[in-house]
Motif scaffolding. Structure first.
Motif, PDB file in Angstrom:
ATOM      1  N   ARG A   1       0.834  -1.206   0.000  1.00 28.40           N
ATOM      2  CA  ARG A   1       0.000   0.000   0.000  1.00 28.40           C
ATOM      3  C   ARG A   1       0.869   1.258   0.000  1.00 28.40           C
ATOM      4  O   ARG A   1       0.608   2.220  -0.723  1.00 28.40           O
ATOM      5  CB  ARG A   1      -0.913   0.000   1.223  1.00 28.40           C
ATOM      6  N   LEU A   2       1.893   1.266   0.841  1.00 28.68           N
ATOM      7  CA  LEU A   2       2.771   2.431   0.918  1.00 28.68           C
ATOM      8  C   LEU A   2       3.466   2.673  -0.415  1.00 28.68           C
ATOM      9  O   LEU A   2       3.571   3.816  -0.885  1.00 28.68           O
ATOM     10  CB  LEU A   2       3.804   2.236   2.033  1.00 28.68           C
ATOM     11  N   ARG A   3       3.946   1.606  -1.028  1.00 32.62           N
ATOM     12  CA  ARG A   3       4.656   1.757  -2.302  1.00 32.62           C
ATOM     13  C   ARG A   3       3.728   2.210  -3.419  1.00 32.62           C
ATOM     14  O   ARG A   3       4.156   2.930  -4.327  1.00 32.62           O
ATOM     15  CB  ARG A   3       5.348   0.435  -2.648  1.00 32.62           C
ATOM     16  N   GLU A   4       2.465   1.789  -3.354  1.00 30.42           N
ATOM     17  CA  GLU A   4       1.488   2.264  -4.336  1.00 30.42           C
ATOM     18  C   GLU A   4       1.351   3.787  -4.285  1.00 30.42           C
ATOM     19  O   GLU A   4       1.130   4.444  -5.303  1.00 30.42           O
ATOM     20  CB  GLU A   4       0.120   1.631  -4.065  1.00 30.42           C
ATOM     21  N   MET A   5       1.471   4.350  -3.078  1.00 31.45           N
ATOM     22  CA  MET A   5       1.295   5.796  -2.901  1.00 31.45           C
ATOM     23  C   MET A   5       2.562   6.590  -3.169  1.00 31.45           C
ATOM     24  O   MET A   5       2.529   7.816  -3.259  1.00 31.45           O
ATOM     25  CB  MET A   5       0.799   6.082  -1.477  1.00 31.45           C
ATOM     26  N   HIS A   6       3.710   5.874  -3.242  1.00 40.39           N
ATOM     27  CA  HIS A   6       4.995   6.565  -3.406  1.00 40.39           C
ATOM     28  C   HIS A   6       5.753   6.079  -4.635  1.00 40.39           C
ATOM     29  O   HIS A   6       6.973   5.924  -4.600  1.00 40.39           O
ATOM     30  CB  HIS A   6       5.835   6.395  -2.135  1.00 40.39           C
ATOM     31  N   ARG A   7       5.017   5.796  -5.721  1.00 39.56           N
ATOM     32  CA  ARG A   7       5.622   5.490  -7.013  1.00 39.56           C
ATOM     33  C   ARG A   7       6.577   4.300  -6.936  1.00 39.56           C
ATOM     34  O   ARG A   7       7.672   4.313  -7.516  1.00 39.56           O
ATOM     35  CB  ARG A   7       6.324   6.714  -7.574  1.00 39.56           C
ATOM     36  N   GLY A   8       6.165   3.287  -6.179  1.00 40.60           N
ATOM     37  CA  GLY A   8       6.938   2.059  -6.100  1.00 40.60           C
ATOM     38  C   GLY A   8       8.008   2.047  -5.037  1.00 40.60           C
ATOM     39  O   GLY A   8       8.670   1.021  -4.830  1.00 40.60           O
ATOM     40  N   LYS A   9       8.205   3.162  -4.347  1.00 43.51           N
ATOM     41  CA  LYS A   9       9.239   3.247  -3.308  1.00 43.51           C
ATOM     42  C   LYS A   9       8.598   3.206  -1.927  1.00 43.51           C
ATOM     43  O   LYS A   9       7.411   3.459  -1.759  1.00 43.51           O
ATOM     44  CB  LYS A   9      10.045   4.537  -3.473  1.00 43.51           C
ATOM     45  N   ASP A  10       9.438   2.907  -0.906  1.00 47.00           N
ATOM     46  CA  ASP A  10       8.938   2.947   0.470  1.00 47.00           C
ATOM     47  C   ASP A  10       8.503   4.353   0.851  1.00 47.00           C
ATOM     48  O   ASP A  10       7.604   4.533   1.674  1.00 47.00           O
ATOM     49  CB  ASP A  10      10.025   2.475   1.448  1.00 47.00           C
ATOM     50  N   TYR A  11       9.169   5.351   0.241  1.00 45.43           N
ATOM     51  CA  TYR A  11       8.877   6.744   0.603  1.00 45.43           C
ATOM     52  C   TYR A  11       9.292   7.658  -0.526  1.00 45.43           C
ATOM     53  O   TYR A  11      10.322   7.455  -1.173  1.00 45.43           O
ATOM     54  CB  TYR A  11       9.631   7.113   1.888  1.00 45.43           C
ATOM     55  N   ASP A  12       8.507   8.679  -0.746  1.00 48.92           N
ATOM     56  CA  ASP A  12       8.807   9.712  -1.734  1.00 48.92           C
ATOM     57  C   ASP A  12       8.838  11.043  -1.000  1.00 48.92           C
ATOM     58  O   ASP A  12       7.839  11.477  -0.430  1.00 48.92           O
ATOM     59  CB  ASP A  12       7.735   9.717  -2.821  1.00 48.92           C
ATOM     60  N   SER A  13       9.993  11.706  -1.011  1.00 46.97           N
ATOM     61  CA  SER A  13      10.171  12.936  -0.230  1.00 46.97           C
ATOM     62  C   SER A  13       9.758  14.198  -0.983  1.00 46.97           C
ATOM     63  O   SER A  13       9.998  15.309  -0.486  1.00 46.97           O
ATOM     64  CB  SER A  13      11.628  13.069   0.203  1.00 46.97           C
TER      65      SER A  13
ATOM     66  N   GLU B   1      -0.005   9.663  -2.981  1.00 47.15           N
ATOM     67  CA  GLU B   1      -0.904   9.936  -4.090  1.00 47.15           C
ATOM     68  C   GLU B   1      -1.476   8.627  -4.608  1.00 47.15           C
ATOM     69  O   GLU B   1      -0.998   7.544  -4.272  1.00 47.15           O
ATOM     70  CB  GLU B   1      -0.160  10.683  -5.201  1.00 47.15           C
ATOM     71  N   GLY B   2      -2.505   8.725  -5.432  1.00 45.11           N
ATOM     72  CA  GLY B   2      -3.115   7.528  -5.978  1.00 45.11           C
ATOM     73  C   GLY B   2      -4.443   7.202  -5.316  1.00 45.11           C
ATOM     74  O   GLY B   2      -4.889   7.890  -4.391  1.00 45.11           O
ATOM     75  N   PRO B   3      -5.090   6.135  -5.757  1.00 46.73           N
ATOM     76  CA  PRO B   3      -6.445   5.800  -5.292  1.00 46.73           C
ATOM     77  C   PRO B   3      -6.560   5.615  -3.786  1.00 46.73           C
ATOM     78  O   PRO B   3      -7.503   6.106  -3.176  1.00 46.73           O
ATOM     79  CB  PRO B   3      -6.756   4.493  -6.043  1.00 46.73           C
ATOM     80  N   TYR B   4      -5.601   4.896  -3.191  1.00 47.64           N
ATOM     81  CA  TYR B   4      -5.713   4.639  -1.752  1.00 47.64           C
ATOM     82  C   TYR B   4      -5.612   5.939  -0.953  1.00 47.64           C
ATOM     83  O   TYR B   4      -6.404   6.190  -0.035  1.00 47.64           O
ATOM     84  CB  TYR B   4      -4.627   3.663  -1.293  1.00 47.64           C
ATOM     85  N   ALA B   5      -4.644   6.786  -1.289  1.00 48.69           N
ATOM     86  CA  ALA B   5      -4.493   8.068  -0.595  1.00 48.69           C
ATOM     87  C   ALA B   5      -5.750   8.921  -0.772  1.00 48.69           C
ATOM     88  O   ALA B   5      -6.181   9.615   0.159  1.00 48.69           O
ATOM     89  CB  ALA B   5      -3.268   8.813  -1.118  1.00 48.69           C
ATOM     90  N   GLU B   6      -6.340   8.867  -1.956  1.00 51.77           N
ATOM     91  CA  GLU B   6      -7.559   9.638  -2.201  1.00 51.77           C
ATOM     92  C   GLU B   6      -8.727   9.133  -1.355  1.00 51.77           C
ATOM     93  O   GLU B   6      -9.531   9.930  -0.850  1.00 51.77           O
ATOM     94  CB  GLU B   6      -7.917   9.567  -3.689  1.00 51.77           C
ATOM     95  N   VAL B   7      -8.824   7.822  -1.191  1.00 48.07           N
ATOM     96  CA  VAL B   7      -9.886   7.247  -0.357  1.00 48.07           C
ATOM     97  C   VAL B   7      -9.738   7.698   1.093  1.00 48.07           C
ATOM     98  O   VAL B   7     -10.713   8.095   1.743  1.00 48.07           O
ATOM     99  CB  VAL B   7      -9.886   5.707  -0.454  1.00 48.07           C
ATOM    100  N   ILE B   8      -8.509   7.649   1.614  1.00 46.55           N
ATOM    101  CA  ILE B   8      -8.265   8.088   2.996  1.00 46.55           C
ATOM    102  C   ILE B   8      -8.638   9.560   3.144  1.00 46.55           C
ATOM    103  O   ILE B   8      -9.303   9.967   4.109  1.00 46.55           O
ATOM    104  CB  ILE B   8      -6.796   7.859   3.399  1.00 46.55           C
ATOM    105  N   GLY B   9      -8.211  10.384   2.196  1.00 53.02           N
ATOM    106  CA  GLY B   9      -8.535  11.807   2.256  1.00 53.02           C
ATOM    107  C   GLY B   9     -10.035  12.052   2.198  1.00 53.02           C
ATOM    108  O   GLY B   9     -10.553  12.925   2.911  1.00 53.02           O
ATOM    109  N   HIS B  10     -10.736  11.289   1.376  1.00 52.00           N
ATOM    110  CA  HIS B  10     -12.184  11.455   1.252  1.00 52.00           C
ATOM    111  C   HIS B  10     -12.883  11.038   2.542  1.00 52.00           C
ATOM    112  O   HIS B  10     -13.797  11.738   3.021  1.00 52.00           O
ATOM    113  CB  HIS B  10     -12.688  10.622   0.068  1.00 52.00           C
ATOM    114  N   ARG B  11     -12.461   9.930   3.111  1.00 53.03           N
ATOM    115  CA  ARG B  11     -13.046   9.488   4.386  1.00 53.03           C
ATOM    116  C   ARG B  11     -12.836  10.534   5.473  1.00 53.03           C
ATOM    117  O   ARG B  11     -13.740  10.823   6.267  1.00 53.03           O
ATOM    118  CB  ARG B  11     -12.414   8.161   4.820  1.00 53.03           C
TER     119      ARG B  11
END
Length: 361
Positions: free
Chosen positions: A295-307, A316-326
Motif C-alpha cells: 500500500r505504501l509503495r502504491e502511494m509513493h511510485r513504487g518506493k517505500d517513501y517519496d520525499s 498519491e493515488g487511489p488509496y491516498a484519495e480514499v483516505i482523504g475522502h473518508r
C-alpha cells in the motif's frame, strides 16, 4: 527482513521501539557486535536512557519547506524517549554520529539553556515575529521533561514576550503547563496539536512504547479544551491496513473529548526509518507486512517513501484519495472542518529587563 550489524536482544530493549542500533549513515566505520567465543551465560542488561547536555548558540530553526504552515521551529531536546518506531525524525540522530535506531530513543540531548538563548534571539532588533512551532521534530513533553522542565522555561519566555506558538505532542505532561497556556490562549497566542494514532492500547504500546496510552491522550484533550486552550486532533500517522480502519472512530473520540479541529498525515518512512519499520512489522505483524508495504509503495511510485514536496505527507493515488475522502466526510460530520483562528503576532513585545531605561510616559 533487513540484516542489521547490531540487532539487540528483545529482553534488552523492553519498552523500546527499534530493534537495532546500527551506526549513523555519516560514520566512516561501522561497529558490529560479535560473540567472544566463550560459552558462558551472561546477564542481559536492560537498555537505560542516557541524557547528555548541550548549550546551543541559537535555538530558533528557520525552515523553508513549501508544504508546511510555519517557517520556524524550536527543539528543547534531540532524540525522543517515546520511541515511536515510525518517527520521521529518527534520521536526524545520524548527524550526531548516533544510531537512528535505539540510540534515538535512549541517547538523548537536553538543552538546559534553551530559554536563555531564546530570550536573546527574541530581543534582537532584526527579529520579526511569526508563530513558532514546537514538537514538529521531537516531543517537548517526552518523559525527561518531567525532571528537566526545559519546555516550561521556554513557555515562560514566550509568555513574557507575548509570542505566538503552536505545540505538537503526544505527552500528557502538557497538562502541567495549563497555568501558562490558558492565559496565552485567551490572547490567541497558542494552539495545541495532540496526536492519537490508534485507540487500541496494545497496538499503541508497540508503536509508541513510552508515549501515554490513547485514552490518556484523549483525557488530555479534554482538560486542555476545558481550560480554553484550542486543540487539534492529529490522526497521524495513518498506517495502511493497520490503523486506517480506526480513522473515523479516532475522530469521533477526539471530537467528544473537545478537539475543535483535526488533521491527518500518512505514514512516512524516510532514510533509516524504512528498514526499522520493516523489521518492526516482521516482528509484530508478519501476516500484514506485505500488504502494508505494498500500500505504501502504491502511494509513493513504487518506493517505500517519496520525499517530494506536497506528496510526502499523504502520498498519491487511489488509496491516498480514499483516505482523504473518508477524513473529509468525518470531519464535516463532526464539526472538525471549521476554520480555526490564526495565532496573534501583533501582541509581541520585548519585556523590560534589569538595567533598561524606563519610558517617561
Amino acid at each position: 527482513m533487513t540484516r542489521h550489524l547490531n540487532p539487540v536482544e528483545r529482553d534488552s530493549r523492553r519498552g523500546r521501539g527499534a530493534a537495532s542500533c546500527d551506526s549513523g549513515r555519516f560514520e566512516r566505520h561501522a561497529r558490529e557486535l560479535t560473540h567472544d567465543g566463550w560459552d558462558i551465560p551472561e546477564e542481559t542488561a536492560l537498555l537505560r536512557t542516557d541524557v547528555r547536555e548541550e548549550r546551543p548558540r541559537s535555538l530558533i530553526n528557520y525552515v523553508r519547506s513549501p508544504d508546511i504552515p510555519f517557517d520556524r521551529t524550536i527543539n528543547p531536546y534531540r532524540g525522543c524517549e517515546h520511541g515511536c518506531i515510525y518517527c520521521f525524525a529518527r534520521p536526524t540522530h545520524a548527524y550526531l554520529n548516533l544510531s537512528p535506531g535505539l540510540d534515538f530513543e535512549t541517547k538523548l540531548i537536553a538543552r538546559p539553556h534553551a530559554a536563555e538563548v531564546l530570550a536573546r534571539e527574541l530581543r534582537a532588533p532584526r527579529y520579526r515575529v511569526a508563530p513558532i512551532a514546537i514538537g514538529t521534530n521531537t516531543d517537548p513533553y517526552q518523559p525527561i521533561e518531567r525532571d528537566r522542565g526545559i519546555m516550561r522555561q521556554i513557555l515562560e519566555v514566550l509568555r513574557a514576550f507575548r509570542h505566538p506558538v503552536g505545540i505538537v505532542t503526544k505527552g500528557t505532561l502538557i497538562e502541567r503547563d495549563i497555568d501558562i497556556l490558558a492565559p496565552m490562549a485567551a490572547e490567541g497566542l497558542v494552539r495545541v496539536g495532540l496526536s492519537v494514532t490508534t485507540l487500541d492500547a496494545q497496538l499503541a504500546r508497540r508503536l509508541e512504547p513510552r508515549a501515554p496510552a490513547p485514552a490518556r491522550r484523549l483525557a488530555a484533550i479534554g482538560r486542555l479544551s476545558a481550560a480554553g486552550i484550542p486543540v487539534r486532533l492529529m490522526v497521524s500517522p495513518v498506517v495502511p491496513a493497520l490503523t486506517d480502519p480506526e480513522m473515523e472512530r479516532i475522530m469521533e473520540a477526539g471530537a467528544a473529548a473537545g478537539a475543535d479541529a483535526a488533521s491527518w498525515i500518512m505514514l512516512r518512512l524516510p532514510r533509516e526509518v524504512a528498514p526499522l519499520w520493516r523489521d518492526w512489522l516482521e516482528e509484530y505483524y508478519p501476516d500484514r507486512a506485505g500488504r502494508i508495504m505494498n500500500r505504501l509503495r502504491e502511494m509513493h511510485r513504487g518506493k517505500d517513501y517519496d520525499s517530494a514536496w506536497h506528496r510526502r505527507m499523504r502520498g498519491e493515488g487511489p488509496y491516498a484519495e480514499v483516505i482523504g475522502h473518508r477524513f473529509k466526510i468525518a470531519a464535516r460530520r463532526l464539526g472538525l472542518d471549521r476554520p480555526t483562528a490564526p495565532l496573534q503576532a501583533g501582541l509581541f513585545r520585548v519585556p523590560p529587563q534589569k538595567g533598561d531605561q524606563l519610558a517617561l510616559f
